[in-house]
Design a protein around this motif. Structure first.
Motif, PDB file in Angstrom:
ATOM      1  N   SER A 178     -14.647 -10.993   8.361  1.00  0.00           N
ATOM      2  CA  SER A 178     -15.058  -9.626   8.017  1.00  0.00           C
ATOM      3  C   SER A 178     -16.552  -9.578   7.791  1.00  0.00           C
ATOM      4  O   SER A 178     -17.151 -10.517   7.273  1.00  0.00           O
ATOM      5  N   LYS A 179     -17.135  -8.472   8.176  1.00  0.00           N
ATOM      6  CA  LYS A 179     -18.572  -8.270   8.009  1.00  0.00           C
ATOM      7  C   LYS A 179     -18.805  -7.086   7.068  1.00  0.00           C
ATOM      8  O   LYS A 179     -18.018  -6.132   7.013  1.00  0.00           O
ATOM      9  N   GLY A 180     -19.895  -7.174   6.335  1.00  0.00           N
ATOM     10  CA  GLY A 180     -20.231  -6.088   5.419  1.00  0.00           C
ATOM     11  C   GLY A 180     -21.715  -5.814   5.406  1.00  0.00           C
ATOM     12  O   GLY A 180     -22.528  -6.624   5.890  1.00  0.00           O
ATOM     13  N   ILE A 181     -22.062  -4.660   4.863  1.00  0.00           N
ATOM     14  CA  ILE A 181     -23.463  -4.263   4.752  1.00  0.00           C
ATOM     15  C   ILE A 181     -23.636  -3.491   3.449  1.00  0.00           C
ATOM     16  O   ILE A 181     -22.732  -2.767   3.019  1.00  0.00           O
ATOM     17  N   GLU A 182     -24.781  -3.678   2.777  1.00  0.00           N
ATOM     18  CA  GLU A 182     -24.999  -3.042   1.480  1.00  0.00           C
ATOM     19  C   GLU A 182     -25.950  -1.854   1.621  1.00  0.00           C
ATOM     20  O   GLU A 182     -26.929  -1.910   2.372  1.00  0.00           O
ATOM     21  N   ILE A 183     -25.638  -0.812   0.872  1.00  0.00           N
ATOM     22  CA  ILE A 183     -26.358   0.453   0.965  1.00  0.00           C
ATOM     23  C   ILE A 183     -26.886   0.854  -0.414  1.00  0.00           C
ATOM     24  O   ILE A 183     -26.210   0.687  -1.426  1.00  0.00           O
ATOM     25  N   SER A 184     -28.101   1.380  -0.457  1.00  0.00           N
ATOM     26  CA  SER A 184     -28.627   2.043  -1.654  1.00  0.00           C
ATOM     27  C   SER A 184     -28.728   3.531  -1.344  1.00  0.00           C
ATOM     28  O   SER A 184     -29.328   3.925  -0.340  1.00  0.00           O
ATOM     29  N   ALA A 185     -28.100   4.353  -2.198  1.00  0.00           N
ATOM     30  CA  ALA A 185     -28.014   5.788  -1.893  1.00  0.00           C
ATOM     31  C   ALA A 185     -28.413   6.624  -3.096  1.00  0.00           C
ATOM     32  O   ALA A 185     -28.191   6.238  -4.255  1.00  0.00           O
ATOM     33  N   SER A 186     -28.963   7.786  -2.824  1.00  0.00           N
ATOM     34  CA  SER A 186     -29.387   8.704  -3.879  1.00  0.00           C
ATOM     35  C   SER A 186     -28.161   9.379  -4.501  1.00  0.00           C
ATOM     36  O   SER A 186     -27.052   9.313  -3.966  1.00  0.00           O
ATOM     37  N   PRO A 187     -28.348  10.072  -5.640  1.00  0.00           N
ATOM     38  CA  PRO A 187     -27.223  10.733  -6.309  1.00  0.00           C
ATOM     39  C   PRO A 187     -26.475  11.738  -5.452  1.00  0.00           C
ATOM     40  O   PRO A 187     -25.320  12.051  -5.740  1.00  0.00           O
ATOM     41  N   ARG A 188     -27.092  12.214  -4.382  1.00  0.00           N
ATOM     42  CA  ARG A 188     -26.424  13.224  -3.564  1.00  0.00           C
ATOM     43  C   ARG A 188     -25.145  12.688  -2.914  1.00  0.00           C
ATOM     44  O   ARG A 188     -24.297  13.451  -2.474  1.00  0.00           O
ATOM     45  N   TYR A 189     -25.002  11.349  -2.867  1.00  0.00           N
ATOM     46  CA  TYR A 189     -23.814  10.750  -2.251  1.00  0.00           C
ATOM     47  C   TYR A 189     -22.755  10.360  -3.286  1.00  0.00           C
ATOM     48  O   TYR A 189     -21.898   9.513  -3.022  1.00  0.00           O
ATOM     49  N   SER A 190     -22.786  11.015  -4.431  1.00  0.00           N
ATOM     50  CA  SER A 190     -21.812  10.729  -5.491  1.00  0.00           C
ATOM     51  C   SER A 190     -20.379  10.950  -5.030  1.00  0.00           C
ATOM     52  O   SER A 190     -19.439  10.317  -5.528  1.00  0.00           O
ATOM     53  N   TYR A 191     -20.180  11.859  -4.104  1.00  0.00           N
ATOM     54  CA  TYR A 191     -18.839  12.246  -3.684  1.00  0.00           C
ATOM     55  C   TYR A 191     -18.129  11.161  -2.875  1.00  0.00           C
ATOM     56  O   TYR A 191     -16.912  11.193  -2.719  1.00  0.00           O
ATOM     57  N   ILE A 192     -18.865  10.176  -2.332  1.00  0.00           N
ATOM     58  CA  ILE A 192     -18.245   9.130  -1.531  1.00  0.00           C
ATOM     59  C   ILE A 192     -17.428   8.225  -2.446  1.00  0.00           C
ATOM     60  O   ILE A 192     -17.908   7.746  -3.469  1.00  0.00           O
ATOM     61  N   GLU A 193     -16.164   7.978  -2.080  1.00  0.00           N
ATOM     62  CA  GLU A 193     -15.258   7.178  -2.900  1.00  0.00           C
ATOM     63  C   GLU A 193     -14.935   5.846  -2.233  1.00  0.00           C
ATOM     64  O   GLU A 193     -15.031   5.709  -1.011  1.00  0.00           O
ATOM     65  N   VAL A 194     -14.554   4.883  -3.045  1.00  0.00           N
ATOM     66  CA  VAL A 194     -14.056   3.619  -2.516  1.00  0.00           C
ATOM     67  C   VAL A 194     -12.837   3.897  -1.642  1.00  0.00           C
ATOM     68  O   VAL A 194     -11.957   4.670  -2.007  1.00  0.00           O
ATOM     69  N   GLY A 195     -12.807   3.297  -0.464  1.00  0.00           N
ATOM     70  CA  GLY A 195     -11.719   3.510   0.479  1.00  0.00           C
ATOM     71  C   GLY A 195     -12.018   4.551   1.532  1.00  0.00           C
ATOM     72  O   GLY A 195     -11.290   4.641   2.537  1.00  0.00           O
ATOM     73  N   ASP A 196     -13.071   5.355   1.356  1.00  0.00           N
ATOM     74  CA  ASP A 196     -13.420   6.378   2.347  1.00  0.00           C
ATOM     75  C   ASP A 196     -13.863   5.729   3.664  1.00  0.00           C
ATOM     76  O   ASP A 196     -14.498   4.666   3.677  1.00  0.00           O
ATOM     77  N   ILE A 197     -13.545   6.405   4.779  1.00  0.00           N
ATOM     78  CA  ILE A 197     -13.996   5.993   6.103  1.00  0.00           C
ATOM     79  C   ILE A 197     -15.252   6.791   6.444  1.00  0.00           C
ATOM     80  O   ILE A 197     -15.243   8.025   6.395  1.00  0.00           O
ATOM     81  N   LEU A 198     -16.330   6.090   6.784  1.00  0.00           N
ATOM     82  CA  LEU A 198     -17.590   6.735   7.142  1.00  0.00           C
ATOM     83  C   LEU A 198     -17.883   6.516   8.621  1.00  0.00           C
ATOM     84  O   LEU A 198     -17.498   5.488   9.192  1.00  0.00           O
ATOM     85  N   SER A 199     -18.575   7.463   9.216  1.00  0.00           N
ATOM     86  CA  SER A 199     -19.139   7.301  10.545  1.00  0.00           C
ATOM     87  C   SER A 199     -20.644   7.141  10.349  1.00  0.00           C
ATOM     88  O   SER A 199     -21.336   8.078   9.949  1.00  0.00           O
ATOM     89  N   LEU A 200     -21.149   5.924  10.590  1.00  0.00           N
ATOM     90  CA  LEU A 200     -22.521   5.577  10.215  1.00  0.00           C
ATOM     91  C   LEU A 200     -23.397   5.422  11.448  1.00  0.00           C
ATOM     92  O   LEU A 200     -23.076   4.679  12.374  1.00  0.00           O
TER      93      LEU A 200
END
Length: 567
Positions: A506-528
């Protein structure tokens, strides 16, 4: 909610605690919110520091790590006095939210708060002599009830008070088992690629809780307890240690303390056994002095010929399907869980079938459910705003997953590490042992995934992902024991799931995000999409934490071309 709501805004955390029906509210700054449903203004008085919010999951579940430490002071409450009067803060419901603020104000209402975490107050510290009387430090967890609910209730133990007329006292202290599913059909390799199914086999422990005998006329009656509850099967079979057996109806009664149990009766008269079917079953023999002596004290029940154990009225048979089992035990725990989310995944989760017996008094419901059922389902379980919530793991989408959010990296959603391996052992050769028999204390069936196999056999298969993994990494072997799996299709399904998840790493990547992304939850699927070469790449959030005014996410990056087509 709109992303621009957080543009140039700070984050304000809100904490609600329900203490004996009264809601106490805390916030990182004092603020008023409009309650649009009740047409009133709700005041949050401050008194809350930025909480250390950390949530994570991996295949299976890791909710025990999800807890939030808090320090707050309640106005007009003396916690020592409340504790002495029998009104402690322990187990009080608590919820954490956040909202965007600017210059100490917000346009968000009570109904628009972003829910971050729900749980209960655990281990509050009170009476610090350097603090006000209302001061307390505690953690919010959704695991408090988990730790206290044993899967085996106290009245399941076999005692003299419950059963005063046994044949042997060695049964005292044993646990009357919970039997669920349809354990008992054993898969064995036949000739060629054929699989033979054996229905008659000693599986679960049975206890001779009653023995009565008269001599004139000669009548011997024995009861073999097979379950601590009602069962779906109407007929069952009891085995002795040499393989002899008899078959009779499964009946119900209550013990001397009023607890229901299911049993199979063996009755013998001068004319022979009074049973539906007899196959050389014996409980005693005649010694050299002509006395009847016990030769067996261990007995086992078989369920393969019938329709199984524990059931619920709303099911069409014994409780055996993964989703149904999860809902049944989640309800028994008394823990917050998202019923709608679990129900919505029943079609997927119920493809996996389980069965067996439980007689471990020390294990909690949650530990048993997590380690024996949820771990082998294709989901992540997270502590969501509505409690324990299942989310389909990215590996197990059968088609292109629909992303909850489409995100392009920027200074507000910034990649801070390269794509790197996650800590996970690679497996491409897997042996699965299943069909556990208590009579022999061993597994009776085995299937194998072997990447070197040129042609599938009855209980041996190759797998495309295992083959690729073998070519990349060489042979990586593992053995998996499944004590609560009897269904052959489920065993193969878990085998392929395991290879799919562990075969290529498995591969992973770490993100630093501003408060505007508070709504993203663990388990969510993102299109990046990003300037490192990812274009609408599907990934899943496996960790979320708040640090120094920004969110940190860890995203699982999947290279499967089914989920992310090649460019």
């Amino acid at each position: 909610m709109f992303l621009d709501d957080f543009q140039d805004m700070e984050l304000c955390f809100l904490l609600d605690i329900d203490y004996f029906g009264k809601i106490f509210r805390f916030s990182t700054i004092p603020i008023d919110l409009e309650d649009l449903e009740n047409l009133q203004t709700i005041r949050y008085n401050g008194g809350l520091s930025d909480p250390d919010v950390t949530q994570e999951t991996r295949t299976g579940v890791n909710i025990e790590g999800d807890s939030i430490s808090m320090e707050v002071t309640f106005d007009d409450i003396d916690w020592i006095a409340q504790w002495l009067s029998g009104r402690p803060l322990d187990n009080a419901p608590a919820s954490l939210f956040c909202i965007p603020i600017k210059d100490g104000k917000t346009d968000y209402s009570m109904q628009e708060r972003i829910s971050l975490f729900s749980g209960r107050v655990n281990d509050p510290i009170i009476g610090d002599p350097t603090k006000p009387k209302g001061y307390t430090a505690f953690s919010i967890e959704n695991s408090l009830a988990i730790k206290k609910v044993s899967i085996i209730e106290e009245q399941k133990e076999i005692t003299r008070n419950r059963f005063p007329n046994p044949r042997e006292e060695s049964i005292y202290g044993k646990i009357a088992p919970i039997v669920f599913g349809e354990p008992g059909i054993i898969s064995k390799a036949g000739i060629g690629k054929k699989v033979n199914f054996i229905e008659k086999y000693p599986i679960t422990p049975a206890y001779r809780v009653e023995f009565r005998e008269t001599t004139s006329p000669y009548v011997q009656t024995q009861r073999f307890l097979v379950a601590s509850h009602s069962v779906r099967a109407s007929v069952g079979r009891i085995y002795d240690k040499t393989g002899g057996s008899f078959r009779n109806p499964i009946l119900e009664d209550v013990d001397d303390e009023g607890n229901l149990y299911s049993y199979i009766q063996y009755r013998e008269t001068g004319s022979g056994p009074d049973v539906l079917e007899y196959d050389d079953f014996h409980t005693s023999a005649v010694d050299a002095a002509g006395q009847s002596v016990d030769i067996f004290t261990d007995y086992y029940a078989s369920w393969g010929e019938e329709s199984g154990g524990l059931y619920q009225s709303y099911l069409d048979g014994a409780m055996r399907r993964g989703g149904d089992i999860c809902l049944y035990f989640l309800e028994k725990m008394g823990l917050d869980y998202n019923y709608s989310a679990w129900s919505g995944l029943l079609d997927l989760l119920n493809r996996y079938e389980f069965g067996g017996f439980i007689d471990d008094y020390d294990i909690s419901i949650w530990d048993w459910l997590k380690n024996n059922i949820i771990q082998y389902l294709p989901i992540e379980v997270v502590n969501g705003k509505d409690g324990l919530t299942p989310k389909v793991n990215l590996y197990f989408y059968s088609q292109q997953p629909k992303a909850q959010y489409h995100i392009t990296t920027s200074g507000e959603f910034e990649i801070i590490t390269g794509i790197q391996p996650l800590d996970m052992e690679i497996i491409n050769h897997l042996t699965i042992k299943f069909c556990f028999s208590a009579a022999y204390n061993s597994f009776q069936s085995t299937i194998i995934v072997d990447p070197r196999l040129e042609e599938d056999d009855a209980l041996k298969i190759n797998d495309p992902i295992a083959e690729i993994s073998f070519q990349r990494y060489g042979l990586r072997e593992a053995v998996l024991e499944l004590p609560f799996v009897w269904d052959l299709a489920t065993a193969f399904r878990i085998a392929r799931d395991t290879i799919r998840y562990r075969g290529l790493g498995s591969k992973g990547i770490e993100i630093s995000a501003s408060p505007r992304y508070s709504y993203i939850e663990v388990g969510d699927i993102l299109s990046l999409s990003s300037d490192i070469g990812l274009n609408e790449h599907k990934c899943q959030v496996i960790s979320k934490s708040f640090d120094s005014g920004r969110w940190r996410f860890v995203l699982h990056i999947e290279e499967n071309p089914l989920l992310n087509p090649r460019l």
